[in-house]
Design a protein around this motif. Structure first.
Motif, mmCIF file in Angstrom:
data_model
loop_
_atom_site.group_PDB
_atom_site.id
_atom_site.type_symbol
_atom_site.label_atom_id
_atom_site.label_comp_id
_atom_site.label_asym_id
_atom_site.label_seq_id
_atom_site.Cartn_x
_atom_site.Cartn_y
_atom_site.Cartn_z
ATOM 1 N N ILE A 78 1.506 -7.289 19.249
ATOM 2 C CA ILE A 78 1.041 -6.754 17.971
ATOM 3 C C ILE A 78 1.585 -5.335 17.819
ATOM 4 O O ILE A 78 1.347 -4.479 18.678
ATOM 5 C CB ILE A 78 -0.491 -6.732 17.906
ATOM 6 N N TYR A 79 2.279 -5.102 16.746
ATOM 7 C CA TYR A 79 2.779 -3.765 16.436
ATOM 8 C C TYR A 79 2.036 -3.239 15.228
ATOM 9 O O TYR A 79 1.722 -3.988 14.314
ATOM 10 C CB TYR A 79 4.286 -3.794 16.126
ATOM 11 N N GLY A 80 1.757 -1.965 15.232
ATOM 12 C CA GLY A 80 1.150 -1.386 14.051
ATOM 13 C C GLY A 80 -0.133 -0.698 14.268
ATOM 14 O O GLY A 80 -0.770 -0.499 15.168
ATOM 15 N N PHE A 88 1.645 -0.491 29.922
ATOM 16 C CA PHE A 88 2.804 -0.097 29.124
ATOM 17 C C PHE A 88 2.452 0.249 27.678
ATOM 18 O O PHE A 88 3.331 0.491 26.858
ATOM 19 C CB PHE A 88 3.865 -1.209 29.160
ATOM 20 N N GLY A 89 1.154 0.289 27.357
ATOM 21 C CA GLY A 89 0.725 0.684 26.024
ATOM 22 C C GLY A 89 1.060 -0.326 24.939
ATOM 23 O O GLY A 89 1.315 0.054 23.800
ATOM 24 N N VAL A 90 1.035 -1.603 25.283
ATOM 25 C CA VAL A 90 1.365 -2.665 24.329
ATOM 26 C C VAL A 90 0.095 -3.423 23.970
ATOM 27 O O VAL A 90 -0.678 -3.799 24.844
ATOM 28 C CB VAL A 90 2.402 -3.649 24.947
ATOM 29 N N ILE A 122 -1.412 -10.236 32.814
ATOM 30 C CA ILE A 122 -0.667 -9.969 31.578
ATOM 31 C C ILE A 122 -1.356 -8.852 30.795
ATOM 32 O O ILE A 122 -0.700 -7.908 30.340
ATOM 33 C CB ILE A 122 -0.549 -11.246 30.721
ATOM 34 N N ARG A 123 -2.671 -8.945 30.654
ATOM 35 C CA ARG A 123 -3.419 -7.898 29.924
ATOM 36 C C ARG A 123 -3.262 -6.535 30.607
ATOM 37 O O ARG A 123 -3.087 -5.514 29.947
ATOM 38 C CB ARG A 123 -4.894 -8.263 29.839
ATOM 39 N N GLY A 124 -3.365 -6.527 31.926
ATOM 40 C CA GLY A 124 -3.229 -5.271 32.658
ATOM 41 C C GLY A 124 -1.844 -4.666 32.516
ATOM 42 O O GLY A 124 -1.700 -3.448 32.359
ATOM 43 N N SER A 125 -0.821 -5.507 32.542
ATOM 44 C CA SER A 125 0.548 -5.021 32.356
ATOM 45 C C SER A 125 0.739 -4.456 30.958
ATOM 46 O O SER A 125 1.349 -3.398 30.781
ATOM 47 C CB SER A 125 1.557 -6.156 32.594
ATOM 48 N N ALA A 126 0.204 -5.154 29.965
ATOM 49 C CA ALA A 126 0.314 -4.670 28.588
ATOM 50 C C ALA A 126 -0.382 -3.320 28.432
ATOM 51 O O ALA A 126 0.164 -2.402 27.813
ATOM 52 C CB ALA A 126 -0.275 -5.694 27.620
ATOM 53 N N LYS A 127 -1.559 -3.208 29.010
ATOM 54 C CA LYS A 127 -2.300 -1.944 28.925
ATOM 55 C C LYS A 127 -1.518 -0.821 29.602
ATOM 56 O O LYS A 127 -1.410 0.285 29.072
ATOM 57 C CB LYS A 127 -3.676 -2.101 29.570
#
Length: 81
Positions: free
Chosen positions: A79-81, A52-54, A45-50
């Motif tokens: 987290i947005y912002g 896609f820049g999330v 999950i962390r790798g996928s987020a990284k």
């Protein structure tokens, strides 16, 4: 990925998960695996987020009756912002 693992290791017991979208930013996953490898799932999950820049926060709670880690709730917060 699952297809490739099944091709190379037909007898492998692969993890499964279900999820519930709680709102726009929060997701609850139920991660189940015969070998207790929820940390691997969280890494994916962390790798996928990284990739896609999330940015996100992850937490988990073992809900297996014997605390073996085979059934785990994973909470994902975007987290947005």
């Amino acid at each position: 990925m699952r297809v490739h693992v099944n091709q190379q290791f037909p007898d492998a017991s692969l993890p499964s998960f279900t999820y519930e979208r709680l709102d726009e930013f929060n997701l609850k996953m139920l991660y189940e695996s015969e070998p207790a490898i929820s940390d691997f799932g969280m890494g994916m999950i962390r790798g996928s987020a990284k990739h896609f820049g999330v940015q996100l926060e992850l937490s988990k709670r073992d809900i297996t009756p014997d605390n073996s880690g085979k059934l785990v709730e994973i909470w994902v917060k975007i987290i947005y912002g």
